[in-house]
Write an enzyme that holds these catalytic residues in place. Structure first.
Site, PDB file in Angstrom:
ATOM      1  N   HIS A 156       0.836  -1.214   0.000  1.00  0.00           N
ATOM      2  CA  HIS A 156       0.000   0.000   0.000  1.00  0.00           C
ATOM      3  C   HIS A 156       0.872   1.266   0.000  1.00  0.00           C
ATOM      4  CE1 HIS A 156      -3.261  -2.769   1.177  1.00  0.00           C
ATOM      5  NE2 HIS A 156      -2.354  -3.264   2.020  1.00  0.00           N
ATOM      6  N   SER A 277      14.887  21.427 -16.477  1.00  0.00           N
ATOM      7  CA  SER A 277      13.669  22.195 -16.754  1.00  0.00           C
ATOM      8  C   SER A 277      14.061  23.482 -17.458  1.00  0.00           C
ATOM      9  CB  SER A 277      12.967  22.497 -15.436  1.00  0.00           C
ATOM     10  OG  SER A 277      12.198  23.671 -15.543  1.00  0.00           O
ATOM     11  N   LYS A 283      15.866  21.729 -11.149  1.00  0.00           N
ATOM     12  CA  LYS A 283      15.249  20.453 -11.517  1.00  0.00           C
ATOM     13  C   LYS A 283      16.178  19.474 -12.228  1.00  0.00           C
ATOM     14  CE  LYS A 283      11.402  19.398 -11.249  1.00  0.00           C
ATOM     15  NZ  LYS A 283      10.212  19.851 -11.984  1.00  0.00           N
ATOM     16  N   GLU A 290       9.640   8.384 -17.311  1.00  0.00           N
ATOM     17  CA  GLU A 290       8.272   8.843 -17.551  1.00  0.00           C
ATOM     18  C   GLU A 290       7.818   8.470 -18.957  1.00  0.00           C
ATOM     19  OE1 GLU A 290       7.823  13.029 -16.239  1.00  0.00           O
ATOM     20  OE2 GLU A 290       9.587  12.608 -15.043  1.00  0.00           O
TER      21      GLU A 290
END
Ligand code: ARG
Length: 463
Positions: A156, A277, A283, A290
């Site tokens: 979980h 970024s 970043k 992804e």
């Protein structure tokens, strides 16, 4: 321009229809399979005396030259000739004259395309298996270096019990092992040669299908001509196996994305495999992961395209089937691209073992071991479970971990606790005590690694 079927027709094809009908834009990549298949067919026609041997020889020589010219980028395929099959036949006839027109004897584009696709899928399955095996090797390498790197295991997404990074990686290695065998199953089932099915009802010529199958490296021939031209099960099996493979890559990608975040900081991707970024200077993004997660949907979509394309088709060939190619090509290209980038990205990923250990030290992931400690001292597990639950509650109130409690504090909850509780709930003890088959104990994970490595070695001809 004259079409192959001009005899039957009174008008030229509408230009829009020409464009719409044509598949050369995407099936041109099957040129090698098409030529290999045609060469085997021509040899067989010559041997059976269906065409003259010298015609067969001329065809073989012509096809060989066309293959070379295509490889050297000298050929421009034409939309006018619709697909790779007719383009190559046209080129052949232009070059060698009448003998070229005999190549299509005892054959139809329907069994020709069925053959080309099977040759393509067979080749790609082996290549993809090789890439998966390469990734499995990288998993084993990382695992071998991290047999004692303790990290939290989750259920979980809540910290649950301690495992090691090696144990975690071998979970993925086992998923990929199944992917390799799933692809092998698909390959074994589809290893049947369809040429000779003709348009749908085979042929009256005395062809030798087995000779063609043997020459092209198929285990056997398809057993029914209607099925031979209209079976695309193997395309769906392939895309289904690839969908499952992508799902595995996507799950690991998701893990790495989380592990890269400041909330986890379990791993650091190499700069060469990360992106920045355009606006936020701080970043460092896991774009590769992804994209793999995102592209998984594409491959599922390709499977869906095939299933839907075929579900309403009566036997035998229907032009709808031309739609199989882009779906299969896209799934194959996507999976290969993902594996080609995932493997080096993963291999260069740095692990931050201290952070994993810190995370494992919080969240009471040794609570089960604390309960087991009491059970081993004679308490029924349910009582031990309850006592440990109360201990955890108290720790949370006092802002402590279990191992930070004094013995007196432990004994407030049960007199059974002794000095040895600290050893019992030490994270390394928790891990090394789980030495049953499948557990995270270092010597057990070494066994798991050896097993996967011997699986990889048994596929050395593929890699
Ligand atoms: N380009 C076609 C395909 O990919 C080849 C077979 C065409 N056959 C036909 N009868 N129109 O399916």
């Amino acid at each position: 321009m004259a079409k192959m079927w001009e005899g039957r027709f009174g008008k030229e094809t509408n230009l829009i229809v020409n464009d719409f009908n044509s598949s050369i834009r995407f099936d041109c990549r099957l040129y090698e399979e098409d030529i290999t298949g045609s060469m085997a067919h021509a040899r067989m026609l010559g041997k059976q005396g269906i065409i003259e041997q010298k015609e067969a020889d001329a065809i073989l020589e012509g096809l060989q030259e066309i293959l070379r010219d295509i490889q050297e980028g000298k050929i421009h395929f034409s939309l006018e000739y619709e697909d790779i099959h007719m383009n190559i036949e046209k080129l052949l006839t232009e070059r060698i004259g009448d003998a070229g027109k005999r190549l299509h004897t005892a054959r139809s584009r329907n069994d020709q395309v069925a053959l080309d696709m099977r040759l393509y899928v067979k080749k790609e399955i082996t290549e993809i298996q090789g890439l998966v095996l390469g990734f499995m090797e990288a998993l084993c390498e990382k695992a071998k270096k991290n047999l004692t790197t303790v990290m939290p295991g989750y259920t979980h997404l809540q910290r649950a019990q301690p495992v090691t990074f090696a144990h975690y990686m071998m979970a993925y290695a086992n998923m990929l092992r199944r992917d390799v065998t799933r692809l092998a199953d698909c390959l074994e089932r589809m290893d049947e040669m369809p040429l000779g099915s003709g348009a749908l009802a085979s042929t009256t010529y005395p062809i030798d299908r087995k000779m063609v199958a043997e020459e092209l490296g198929f285990a056997t021939v398809t057993d029914n001509s209607l099925d031979g031209v209209s079976d695309r099960d193997y395309c769906m099996e392939l895309c289904s196996a690839l969908s499952i493979l992508m799902m595995h890559l996507s799950r690991l990608s998701e893990e790495i994305i989380s592990w890269c975040s400041w909330e986890f900081k379990f791993v650091e991707l190499d700069d060469a495999y990360s992106t920045g970024s355009s606006i936020m200077p701080q970043k460092k993004n896991p774009d590769v992961c992804e994209l793999i997660r995102g592209k998984t949907g594409r491959v599922y979509g390709d499977l869906q395209t095939l299933l839907t394309m075929l579900k309403g088709l009566p036997l035998a060939y229907n032009k709808d089937m031309q739609e199989d190619k882009e779906a299969v090509f896209d799934a194959v290209d996507t999976v290969k691209q993902c594996l080609q980038v995932f493997t080096p990205m993963f291999a260069t990923m740095e692990l931050l073992g201290e952070n994993m250990k810190k995370a494992a030290s919080k969240g009471f992931i040794n609570a089960t071991d604390c309960a087991d400690y009491l059970t081993k001292k004679g308490l029924p597990f349910r009582d031990a479970y309850k006592i440990t639950g109360s201990l955890v509650g108290e720790c949370i109130r006092r802002g402590k971990t279990l191992e930070e409690l004094t013995l007196a504090e432990f004994q407030e909850f049960s007199p059974v606790f002794g000095e040895d509780v600290y050893e019992a709930i030490d994270l390394h003890t928790c891990v090394s005590g789980r030495s049953v088959i499948g557990g995270p104990a270092p010597q057990e994970v070494e066994r798991q690694i050896a097993k996967i490595e011997s699986f990889i070695a048994s596929h050395s001809s593929i890699q």
